[in-house]
Design an enzyme around this catalytic site. Structure first.
Site, mmCIF file in Angstrom:
data_model
loop_
_atom_site.group_PDB
_atom_site.id
_atom_site.type_symbol
_atom_site.label_atom_id
_atom_site.label_comp_id
_atom_site.label_asym_id
_atom_site.label_seq_id
_atom_site.Cartn_x
_atom_site.Cartn_y
_atom_site.Cartn_z
ATOM 1 N N PRO A 155 36.481 66.258 -2.178
ATOM 2 C CG PRO A 155 38.250 67.221 -3.329
ATOM 3 C CD PRO A 155 37.870 66.696 -1.990
ATOM 4 C CG ASP A 186 14.393 76.585 -1.970
ATOM 5 O OD1 ASP A 186 14.096 77.784 -1.980
ATOM 6 O OD2 ASP A 186 15.033 76.048 -1.070
#
Ligand SMILES: COc1ccccc1CNc1ccc(C(N)=O)cn1
Length: 245
Positions: free
Chosen positions: A88, A168
């Site tokens: 994280p 994309d």
């Protein structure tokens, strides 16, 4: 490309790679994922891989020795391999990282459990730390699988000819335009006429405008980083005005 994954749960890397595009690409030899159980490098009767934190506190910390032994062994086979840590506290993983990392020959993913890693692992063995979002998971395995998926889309041959990673969302920095397919009318909702017009110039303009509108509405902060043409700016001014009224 070879992905080596160091994890306490190698089984987590089986089924996501047995389906669809990724499974076909592995069969074609376009990439390989080798998940290794960190416990193979652990010592002692119980093959411990974690221990209590110095200084007290909740939970357990992953011991440095098994990780160091594992990385040393893997790097003997691939000295240039980059070691990536999923945490994280990592750098937010972006499409650009996926594109860049696809050029590597070999990546080593280090997946943490518990409260994470002994700091000396980060300091001496890890080349980069990534986070897939501001949330805490029970382990780094899913983030590693997410990154492997995102990276593989940029490996030559993986997406096949019908679509390309180059078109994309986020490639041009904008969100994707809306997509439609048959039927022409679904639950009374018709496909926008422009898409049935066969006028490819008009369709391209409409799609670019939809990208700008969608990005303005959902992720306006992305517009700061995008290279916009004069035409884009004109369209955006119009859209901003429309959204105000
Ligand atoms: C308490 O967990 C940890 C603490 C430190 C390191 C790894 C872990 C394993 N968990 C993770 C890993 C990655 C992400 C992410 N956002 O990419 C979320 N959770």
């Amino acid at each position: 490309m070879i992905f080596d994954v160091l994890t306490l749960f190698p089984e987590m890397f089986v089924s996501p790679l047995q389906e669809s595009i990724l499974a076909r690409a592995i069969k074609q030899g376009l990439f390989e994922v080798r998940a290794h159980n960190l416990r193979s490098w652990a010592e002692g009767k119980h093959l411990t891989t974690d221990d209590t934190p110095y200084g007290g506190g909740d939970g357990m910390v992953m011991k440095p020795e098994p990780i160091a032994k594992a990385i040393t062994e893997l790097k003997q086979q691939a000295p240039t391999a980059k070691v990536l840590l999923m945490t994280p506290q990592g750098v937010p993983f972006r499409q650009q990282h996926a594109r860049e990392l696809a050029h590597e020959e070999n990546l080593i993913f280090l997946c943490g459990r518990y409260e994470g890693f002994d700091e000396r692992v980060r300091q001496t063995l890890v080349d980069a730390e990534f986070s897939i979002g501001d949330f805490v998971l029970t382990g780094g395995e899913l983030p590693a699988m997410v990154m492997i998926d995102a990276i593989c889309r940029h490996l030559p041959g993986v997406l096949g000819s019908s679509s390309s990673a180059e078109t994309d969302s986020f490639v041009d920095g904008l969100l994707e335009y809306p997509q439609y397919t048959r039927p022409a009318v679904f639950n009374g909702m018709a496909v926008p006429d422009v898409l049935l017009s066969g006028d490819h110039g008009r369709i391209a303009n409409w799609r670019r405008e939809q990208q700008l509108l969608r990005t303005l509405q959902r992720r306006p902060e992305l517009l700061e980083k995008v290279l916009l043409t004069e035409q884009d700016e004109k369209v955006l001014d119009l859209l901003r005005h429309k959204l105000k009224t």
